[in-house]
Design an enzyme around this catalytic site. Sequence first.
Site, short mmCIF file in Angstrom:
data_model
loop_
_atom_site.label_atom_id
_atom_site.label_comp_id
_atom_site.label_asym_id
_atom_site.label_seq_id
_atom_site.Cartn_x
_atom_site.Cartn_y
_atom_site.Cartn_z
N TRP A 118 17.54 -30.69 15.34
CA TRP A 118 18.33 -31.83 14.86
C TRP A 118 17.51 -33.06 14.46
O TRP A 118 17.99 -33.94 13.79
CB TRP A 118 19.32 -32.26 15.96
CG TRP A 118 20.41 -31.26 16.19
CD1 TRP A 118 21.23 -30.73 15.26
CD2 TRP A 118 20.79 -30.68 17.44
NE1 TRP A 118 22.11 -29.86 15.84
CE2 TRP A 118 21.86 -29.81 17.19
CE3 TRP A 118 20.35 -30.83 18.76
CZ2 TRP A 118 22.50 -29.08 18.19
CZ3 TRP A 118 20.98 -30.11 19.75
CH2 TRP A 118 22.03 -29.24 19.47
N HIS B 123 24.45 -33.95 13.31
CA HIS B 123 25.71 -33.38 13.80
C HIS B 123 26.67 -34.53 14.10
O HIS B 123 26.26 -35.70 14.09
CB HIS B 123 25.50 -32.47 15.03
CG HIS B 123 24.77 -33.12 16.18
ND1 HIS B 123 24.66 -32.53 17.41
CD2 HIS B 123 24.13 -34.31 16.31
CE1 HIS B 123 23.97 -33.31 18.23
NE2 HIS B 123 23.65 -34.39 17.57
N ARG C 126 20.53 -32.13 7.58
CA ARG C 126 19.44 -31.52 8.35
C ARG C 126 18.31 -31.11 7.42
O ARG C 126 18.56 -30.74 6.26
CB ARG C 126 19.92 -30.27 9.09
CG ARG C 126 20.82 -30.60 10.24
CD ARG C 126 21.22 -29.37 11.02
NE ARG C 126 22.34 -29.72 11.90
CZ ARG C 126 22.92 -28.90 12.74
NH1 ARG C 126 22.50 -27.65 12.83
NH2 ARG C 126 23.93 -29.30 13.49
N GLN D 91 30.97 -31.35 9.43
CA GLN D 91 31.42 -30.83 10.73
C GLN D 91 32.68 -31.56 11.15
O GLN D 91 32.99 -32.65 10.65
CB GLN D 91 30.35 -31.08 11.81
CG GLN D 91 29.16 -30.15 11.75
CD GLN D 91 28.24 -30.32 12.97
OE1 GLN D 91 28.27 -31.33 13.67
NE2 GLN D 91 27.41 -29.31 13.21
N VAL E 132 26.35 -29.85 26.83
CA VAL E 132 27.47 -29.11 27.45
C VAL E 132 26.94 -28.14 28.51
O VAL E 132 25.79 -27.71 28.46
CB VAL E 132 28.30 -28.31 26.41
CG1 VAL E 132 29.10 -29.22 25.51
CG2 VAL E 132 27.43 -27.36 25.61
N ALA F 244 34.02 -30.08 24.55
CA ALA F 244 33.69 -30.60 23.21
C ALA F 244 33.34 -29.41 22.32
O ALA F 244 32.99 -28.34 22.81
CB ALA F 244 32.50 -31.55 23.31
C1 FA5 Z 1 25.91 -28.52 16.71
O1 FA5 Z 1 25.70 -29.18 15.71
C2 FA5 Z 1 26.54 -29.09 17.94
N1 FA5 Z 1 26.60 -30.50 17.80
C3 FA5 Z 1 27.93 -28.47 18.12
C4 FA5 Z 1 28.54 -28.75 19.45
C5 FA5 Z 1 29.39 -29.83 19.60
C6 FA5 Z 1 28.24 -27.95 20.56
C7 FA5 Z 1 29.98 -30.09 20.82
C8 FA5 Z 1 28.81 -28.21 21.77
C9 FA5 Z 1 29.68 -29.28 21.90
P1 FA5 Z 1 25.20 -26.26 15.60
O2 FA5 Z 1 23.89 -26.71 15.11
O3 FA5 Z 1 25.31 -24.86 16.06
O4 FA5 Z 1 25.73 -27.17 16.75
O5 FA5 Z 1 26.27 -26.52 14.45
C10 FA5 Z 1 27.63 -26.37 14.68
C11 FA5 Z 1 28.30 -25.70 13.49
O6 FA5 Z 1 28.02 -26.45 12.32
C12 FA5 Z 1 27.76 -24.30 13.22
O7 FA5 Z 1 28.44 -23.35 13.98
C13 FA5 Z 1 28.07 -24.15 11.74
O8 FA5 Z 1 29.44 -23.82 11.57
C14 FA5 Z 1 27.85 -25.56 11.24
N2 FA5 Z 1 26.48 -25.70 10.72
C15 FA5 Z 1 25.35 -25.95 11.40
N3 FA5 Z 1 24.29 -26.02 10.61
C16 FA5 Z 1 24.75 -25.83 9.35
C17 FA5 Z 1 24.14 -25.80 8.05
N4 FA5 Z 1 22.85 -26.01 7.89
N5 FA5 Z 1 24.93 -25.58 6.98
C18 FA5 Z 1 26.25 -25.38 7.14
N6 FA5 Z 1 26.89 -25.41 8.32
C19 FA5 Z 1 26.15 -25.63 9.42
#
Ligand code: FA5
Length: 341
Positions: free
Chosen positions: A163, A182, A208, A222, A265, A308
Amino acid sequence: MVILLALKNNKTYLENLQLEATNSIKTISSEEDIENWRIDYIGRKGKISNFFQSFKDLKPEEKNELGSLANKLKNTLEKLYKEKQKALKDNKSNIQTEFFDFTLPGTPISTGSIHPTNQMMQEICTAFNKLGFNIFEGPEIESESYAFDKLNIPTNHPARDIWDTIYVNDVENIKSLVLRPHTSPMQIRIMENNEPPIRVVIPGKCYRYEATDNTHEWHFHQIEGLVIDKNINFLNMKATLFEFARMIFGDDTKARFRCDFFPFVEPGAEMSINFKQNEWLELMGAGMVHPKVLMNVGLDPEIYSGFAFGLGIERAAMIKYGIDNIRDFYANDYQFLKQFK
Ligand code: FA5
């Protein structure tokens, strides 16, 4: 004397014939009438032919003079005939191509429409709203503290790798601003400013430093979800998220939870949806809010608990509409976008 008179009369006859023919052709408006006109004046048994017959007994010089006048007139009338015939034909073809049916419906005016990402965002927010969630928004440029530290991701924690990405120049003494990777910083902002019970979703854009592929963009959207109250447990989370998936993707949706790690979490999970036949696509990260995060915002983890989640909006649209490549969303391809009108 008789012959001279005959010559004069014949000339007058020709003049009158010319006048009559040129006047009458002006009034003609159909192909049938122009054909009759031709037969009448310049046809084999028409007025000019008859005229030639009529002076055959005259002297040769007079014959010559009248013959040449009659020939001239014949040529003139033939030219008139051809011109009129062409004009009538052109007019007819113009009328055919330019024919306009006023009863046809009008040509639709091309208008813009809401981008599929925003349509999906609205749909998801509406679904959570029906489940009792309020909707908030937050800043796209975040401080490092909200983006990481308060979410239990201290400096040098390896979890920052995914991140800790696009930094913004320091502004007015605020150090370390980042384009949020995020929407989770909004968990902190909401908890800092609201008393439980809390039930909110926060949609927004994220950035990102990402190598793009079919399921990853460097900017995407998101929706963060947060529930804080007394006695909230993991089962509440699963039930809420299953119900949400059913509302968006339909009653037959297959969703699966698998263990995952997010520093904010405990326990953590990822939820994937059955995308195509045997394919699953990760839709979100989720979990029970970490006690340290609760303490960071002054909530007692012995009294309050909560869950969350953070789900990808483009991913939701990919699952819903069977889109294979996330890059289609931002390629500005009208053929792709117009499907969502
Ligand atoms: C997170 O960003 C955490 N903040 C989510 C979270 C929130 C976990 C609250 C627990 C509690 P992650 O990097 O896995 O997690 O991203 C979450 C979702 O965002 C992924 O499952 C996907 O659906 C979407 N996502 C992540 N990165 C990308 C990307 N580069 N392009 C498109 N969608 C993405």
